[in-house]
Design a protein around this motif. Structure first.
Motif, PDB file in Angstrom:
ATOM      1  N   GLN A   1      44.715  48.258  40.339  1.00  0.00           N
ATOM      2  CA  GLN A   1      44.400  47.903  38.960  1.00  0.00           C
ATOM      3  C   GLN A   1      43.289  48.772  38.375  1.00  0.00           C
ATOM      4  OE1 GLN A   1      43.681  43.725  40.044  1.00  0.00           O
ATOM      5  NE2 GLN A   1      45.074  43.201  38.363  1.00  0.00           N
ATOM      6  N   VAL A   2      42.573  49.516  39.209  1.00  0.00           N
ATOM      7  CA  VAL A   2      41.454  50.339  38.745  1.00  0.00           C
ATOM      8  C   VAL A   2      41.995  51.551  37.989  1.00  0.00           C
ATOM      9  CG1 VAL A   2      39.498  51.743  39.474  1.00  0.00           C
ATOM     10  CG2 VAL A   2      39.955  49.574  40.601  1.00  0.00           C
ATOM     11  N   THR A   3      41.479  51.764  36.773  1.00  0.00           N
ATOM     12  CA  THR A   3      41.897  52.917  35.981  1.00  0.00           C
ATOM     13  C   THR A   3      40.897  54.057  36.051  1.00  0.00           C
ATOM     14  OG1 THR A   3      40.938  51.958  33.982  1.00  0.00           O
ATOM     15  CG2 THR A   3      43.273  51.537  34.383  1.00  0.00           C
TER      16      THR A   3
ATOM     17  N   TYR B   1      39.084  48.614  34.908  1.00  0.00           N
ATOM     18  CA  TYR B   1      40.355  48.197  35.497  1.00  0.00           C
ATOM     19  C   TYR B   1      41.073  47.244  34.553  1.00  0.00           C
ATOM     20  CZ  TYR B   1      37.772  43.987  36.721  1.00  0.00           C
ATOM     21  OH  TYR B   1      37.014  42.853  36.661  1.00  0.00           O
ATOM     22  N   HIS B   2      42.323  46.942  34.892  1.00  0.00           N
ATOM     23  CA  HIS B   2      43.112  45.980  34.127  1.00  0.00           C
ATOM     24  C   HIS B   2      43.179  44.671  34.898  1.00  0.00           C
ATOM     25  CE1 HIS B   2      44.557  49.694  32.189  1.00  0.00           C
ATOM     26  NE2 HIS B   2      44.577  48.910  31.132  1.00  0.00           N
TER      27      HIS B   2
ATOM     28  N   GLN C   1      41.879  44.934  29.526  1.00  0.00           N
ATOM     29  CA  GLN C   1      40.995  45.899  30.150  1.00  0.00           C
ATOM     30  C   GLN C   1      39.637  45.249  30.411  1.00  0.00           C
ATOM     31  OE1 GLN C   1      40.347  49.474  27.870  1.00  0.00           O
ATOM     32  NE2 GLN C   1      40.525  50.721  29.709  1.00  0.00           N
TER      33      GLN C   1
ATOM     34  N   THR D   1      41.164  53.429  45.887  1.00  0.00           N
ATOM     35  CA  THR D   1      41.860  53.445  44.596  1.00  0.00           C
ATOM     36  C   THR D   1      42.636  54.727  44.347  1.00  0.00           C
ATOM     37  OG1 THR D   1      39.940  54.356  43.440  1.00  0.00           O
ATOM     38  CG2 THR D   1      40.134  51.943  43.540  1.00  0.00           C
TER      39      THR D   1
END
Length: 154
Positions: free
Chosen positions: A71-73, A116-117, A123, A146
């Motif tokens: 989920q980490v952007t 992250y989402h 967000q 990640t």
């Protein structure tokens, strides 16, 4: 004798490298983000745990946040972390003074930002100040689980 020393050094390096993959750090201060955690700005009591299948932040006994590494952007460090987390907080629907806590202060601390989402697709972001003895290990552990690069810009 040299061969035995070389083998011991190699084993120690392999073990040290595998030890930095995952871990738990408790000399961390929550500096701001999208979570409304009531923490003392002078306490270093936030705990970050990085595991292969989950990242956990324990702000206090009542507030725990779990999210998956997938989920980490973005992961950022320094003033770039400051900027990215401030952008996410500014875009979030609910702006509170607590969410902006610590985001307007410019410093040379070891800041780590995680964007992250959440499970519902929103967000979220956290800005953490990591003790100088541990910030590099935290960044490397987050990078490894990640598969995201660390954004570092002056």
């Amino acid at each position: 004798m040299r061969r035995a020393a070389a083998i011991l050094v190699t084993l120690a390096l392999c073990q040290a490298q595998s030890a930095t993959r995952f871990g738990s750090w408790n000399k961390i201060r929550y500096r701001g983000g999208t979570y409304q955690a009531k923490v003392n700005p002078f306490d270093w009591n936030t705990t970050l745990t990085v595991e292969p299948d989950r990242i956990t932040l324990l702000f206090n006994p009542n507030v725990t946040v779990h999210f998956k590494p997938s989920q980490v952007t973005s992961i950022s460090y320094g003033q770039e972390a400051h900027r990215r987390v401030a952008d996410v907080v500014a875009l979030s629907a609910v702006l509170t003074p607590l969410a902006l806590f610590g985001l307007l202060h410019v410093s040379k601390d070891h800041l780590v930002g995680i964007v992250y989402h959440t499970e519902d697709g929103k967000q979220a972001a956290v800005l953490l100040e990591v003790h100088k003895a541990h910030y590099w290990k935290v960044l490397q552990a987050l990078k490894e689980v990640t598969d995201r690069p660390i954004d570092i810009k002056p």
